[in-house]
Design a protein around this motif. Structure first.
Motif, PDB file in Angstrom:
ATOM      1  N   ALA A  21      39.847  42.158  34.749  1.00 39.71           N
ATOM      2  CA  ALA A  21      40.928  42.825  34.022  1.00 39.71           C
ATOM      3  C   ALA A  21      40.574  44.256  33.655  1.00 39.71           C
ATOM      4  O   ALA A  21      39.459  44.544  33.191  1.00 39.71           O
ATOM      5  N   VAL A  23      41.210  47.312  30.992  1.00 32.94           N
ATOM      6  CA  VAL A  23      41.192  47.186  29.533  1.00 32.94           C
ATOM      7  C   VAL A  23      42.423  47.820  28.895  1.00 32.94           C
ATOM      8  O   VAL A  23      43.314  47.128  28.407  1.00 32.94           O
ATOM      9  N   THR A  26      46.243  46.865  29.423  1.00 31.98           N
ATOM     10  CA  THR A  26      46.246  45.557  30.097  1.00 31.98           C
ATOM     11  C   THR A  26      45.690  44.494  29.156  1.00 31.98           C
ATOM     12  O   THR A  26      46.428  43.693  28.598  1.00 31.98           O
ATOM     13  N   LEU A  27      44.390  44.505  28.978  1.00 31.55           N
ATOM     14  CA  LEU A  27      43.752  43.518  28.109  1.00 31.55           C
ATOM     15  C   LEU A  27      44.072  43.783  26.641  1.00 31.55           C
ATOM     16  O   LEU A  27      44.182  42.849  25.836  1.00 31.55           O
ATOM     17  N   LEU A  34      43.112  43.680  20.640  1.00 32.56           N
ATOM     18  CA  LEU A  34      42.865  42.488  21.440  1.00 32.56           C
ATOM     19  C   LEU A  34      43.484  41.317  20.682  1.00 32.56           C
ATOM     20  O   LEU A  34      43.003  40.935  19.618  1.00 32.56           O
ATOM     21  N   ALA A  38      45.347  36.710  23.796  1.00 26.68           N
ATOM     22  CA  ALA A  38      44.528  37.184  24.917  1.00 26.68           C
ATOM     23  C   ALA A  38      43.152  36.525  24.882  1.00 26.68           C
ATOM     24  O   ALA A  38      42.613  36.108  25.921  1.00 26.68           O
ATOM     25  N   ILE A  54      35.447  42.568  33.038  1.00 21.29           N
ATOM     26  CA  ILE A  54      36.300  43.694  32.676  1.00 21.29           C
ATOM     27  C   ILE A  54      35.841  44.965  33.365  1.00 21.29           C
ATOM     28  O   ILE A  54      34.657  45.137  33.678  1.00 21.29           O
ATOM     29  N   CYS A 262      52.069  45.280  28.098  1.00 20.00           N
ATOM     30  CA  CYS A 262      50.898  45.012  27.248  1.00 20.00           C
ATOM     31  C   CYS A 262      51.302  44.828  25.790  1.00 20.00           C
ATOM     32  O   CYS A 262      50.568  44.213  25.019  1.00 20.00           O
ATOM     33  N   PHE A 267      48.925  40.512  29.397  1.00 21.38           N
ATOM     34  CA  PHE A 267      47.703  39.909  29.929  1.00 21.38           C
ATOM     35  C   PHE A 267      47.770  38.392  29.798  1.00 21.38           C
ATOM     36  O   PHE A 267      47.599  37.661  30.774  1.00 21.38           O
TER      37      PHE A 267
END
Length: 280
Positions: A21, A23, A26-27, A34, A38, A54, A262, A267
């Motif tokens: 993934a 970061v 996206t993540l 975060l 996720a 990652i 996102c 994600f």
């Protein structure tokens, strides 16, 4: 490092052994959060025996805050693959720019009236601490830059970033760098306001191939997730790819699937639907 399992994703029947993934965007969310969902999605991957890794244009240390909550034990690809490190930040391998290429890149960035940042080894060097995006980047990566003369030390340059809030200019800068550098270096937008230049082998497609070599997982059994043009190279190398919903139409077209944005758990939604096969 956990044993590598094999999971046949319900979406396609493909055998999946590793998820890679991006970061930012996206993540994590736009505010660099975060989410618990996720984190749980990554936990569920591991429960299925699927590895998780990652990659980012960030320096490796700029991803330190993700290691503990995600229990990352695979190689971490910083600088778009320019530096591969273990979770303790010991270096596996690094790919640098030559001093001549670095000097050319800085000149092109300045000719376009953008601001160059240089990542020399572990140092992030800027010419002005108050320049656009410096404070934001410091907040994101959780360490400060050094203020210095850009172009003075170019012996260990892993990445150069051109920065401007003129987004049309940034697209031209990306194009002109690609044309000028050819196959001597890799240049791609990592955010609409950042264009990253790295060693020609330091790109996210190269990250897929490096993980294949280091972990013994075929690229065809990897899933990649991202949202920016520099993620397209890893989409093309992996067996399956998932673009975030806020990605441009051009990026979305290059992915196998498109998730939500996102900001809307893109994600987690992508992992749950296309890898784990959760019903919607």
């Amino acid at each position: 490092m956990q044993p590598v399992g094999t999971q046949a994703t319900p979406a396609t029947g493909q055998q999946i052994r590793l998820v890679l993934a991006d970061v930012d965007g996206t993540l994590v969310t736009k505010d660099k959060i975060l989410t618990p969902r996720a984190i749980r999605a990554v936990e569920r991957l591991r429960e299925r025996g699927i590895l998780f890794a990652i990659t980012s244009g960030r320096p490796p240390k700029g991803m330190e805050m993700l290691i503990k909550p995600l229990k990352i034990d695979e190689p971490i690809a910083g600088f778009n693959g320019g530096m591969m490190v273990r979770p303790d930040f010991s270096v596996i391998e690094a790919r640098t720019l030559t001093a001549d290429v670095a000097r050319r890149v800085i000149g092109i960035i300045r000719d376009h009236k953008a601001d160059p940042w240089v990542y020399n080894g572990n140092d992030w060097i800027v010419s002005d601490i108050k320049a656009p995006h410096v404070a934001r980047e410091q907040w994101t990566v959780k360490f400060p830059p050094k203020v210095g003369v850009i172009g003075e030390e170019l012996d260990q340059v892993v990445k150069i970033t051109g920065v401007s809030d003129d987004l049309d200019l940034m697209k031209r800068l990306e194009h002109d760098l690609q044309q000028a550098l050819g196959d001597t270096a890799s240049a791609a937008l990592s955010q609409p306001y950042y264009v990253d230049v790295t060693n020609r082998d330091a790109n996210k497609g190269g990250v897929v191939m490096t993980l294949e070599r280091l972990l013994g997982v075929p690229a065809s059994q990897m899933v990649t997730l991202g949202d920016q043009p520099n993620d397209v190279l890893m989409f093309r190398k992996s067996g399956m790819s998932i673009a975030m919903g806020q990605a441009s139409p051009e990026v979305q077209k290059q992915a196998t699937y498109v998730s939500t944005s996102c900001e809307e758990e893109g994600f987690a939604n992508g992992i749950e639907k296309y890898v784990l096969g959760d019903a919607n």
